[in-house]
Scaffold this active site. Structure first.
Site: not given
Length: 284
Positions: A87-88, A215, A237
């Protein structure tokens, strides 16, 4: 159970369902996070995604392998259908480490860049991922609250994702899913976010790939249900698990004199598992 992919879970979420449902994805920092996500998914009888962020990799000394191997082992030992997602990621070297470590999907985050640079970098990440069978998520708009960034008003002008721009972005990059800014913010510890449901519906009409809500810890249950009904397919989450973890450890150590971490980490793991199960029941 063998790992499934995020793409399989997202694409299959609505198949056979009586109404709109989404897949929930939860961030892993420690082994207890991974175990709690598996435990919560089993309790809820739902699939889930275990996400390891670039920030979590940095916490583990910049080494993806150990935390990825541990998380994947927990997922494979579970009876729930679980996927492994990176993620990210904005570090290209970390992106390229996803495939040998067994990730079936990655969120490549070039959202800080100007639009043209975002498109160029994301399209390159998508080409790399698709050559290896990796499902690629990206972000357009500005979902504030990321670590190391100044606070951002989720309702400020220019922050939210524009549907026409989103449609062009998906066409130009070839992404498999799009995270959009519709009123939520990362790292919220109170569930007070108000989403723009009309915008979600417009994005759903304009964009041919699944939409992702980042978010989501700060979004109330009813807002999440409405977001899924309007077209959100993946719900991320993270902070809610950390809030449950910290509260459980604090409560245990306030009530007990303990030096063995297993006692208070067990309470933290159970609290996170309850949180996971609750979110899963809300969105799916």
């Amino acid at each position: 159970m063998p790992l499934v992919t995020t793409g399989e879970l997202v694409e299959g979420a609505r198949a056979g369902a009586p109404g709109p449902v989404a897949v929930a994805a939860f961030n892993v920092i420690t082994l207890e996070h991974a175990e709690a996500i598996a435990q919560g998914a089993e309790a809820a009888g739902r699939p889930a995604v275990l996400q390891i962020s670039q920030n979590a990799v940095r916490f583990h000394g910049g080494r993806l392998g150990p935390v990825a191997a541990a998380t994947a082992a927990v997922a494979r030992a579970s009876s729930a259908r679980l996927a492994l997602h990176l993620d990210h990621v904005d570090d290209v070297d970390l992106l390229r480490a996803a495939h040998p470590e067994g990730f079936g999907s990655v969120m490549f985050d070039a959202s800080k860049l100007p639009y043209g640079d975002n498109v160029k970098a994301t399209a390159a990440a998508v080409r790399w991922g698709h050559e290896r069978g990796i499902w690629v998520e990206a972000e357009l708009g500005r979902v504030g609250g990321k670590a190391g960034e100044p606070p951002l008003d989720a309702h400020a002008p220019g922050v939210r994702t524009d549907p026409a721009e989103a449609a062009a972005y998906v066409a130009e990059t070839g992404v498999d899913a799009l995270a959009v800014a519709v009123g939520s913010t990362h790292a919220m510890t109170e569930r007070t976010a108000a989403l723009d449901h009309a915008l979600i519906a417009r994005l759903r009409e304009a964009v041919p790939v699944p939409l992702v809500l980042h978010g989501s810890s700060g979004v109330p249950d009813e807002e999440l249900r409405r977001a899924v009904a309007a077209g959100m397919a993946k719900i991320n989450v993270g902070t809610a698990l950390n809030t449950a973890y910290t509260a459980a450890v604090r409560a245990f150590l306030t009530a007990h004199t303990a030096v063995d971490p297993r006692a208070y980490l067990a309470s933290a793991r159970d609290a996170m598992a309850d949180t996971v199960a609750r979110f899963l029941r809300v969105v799916s």
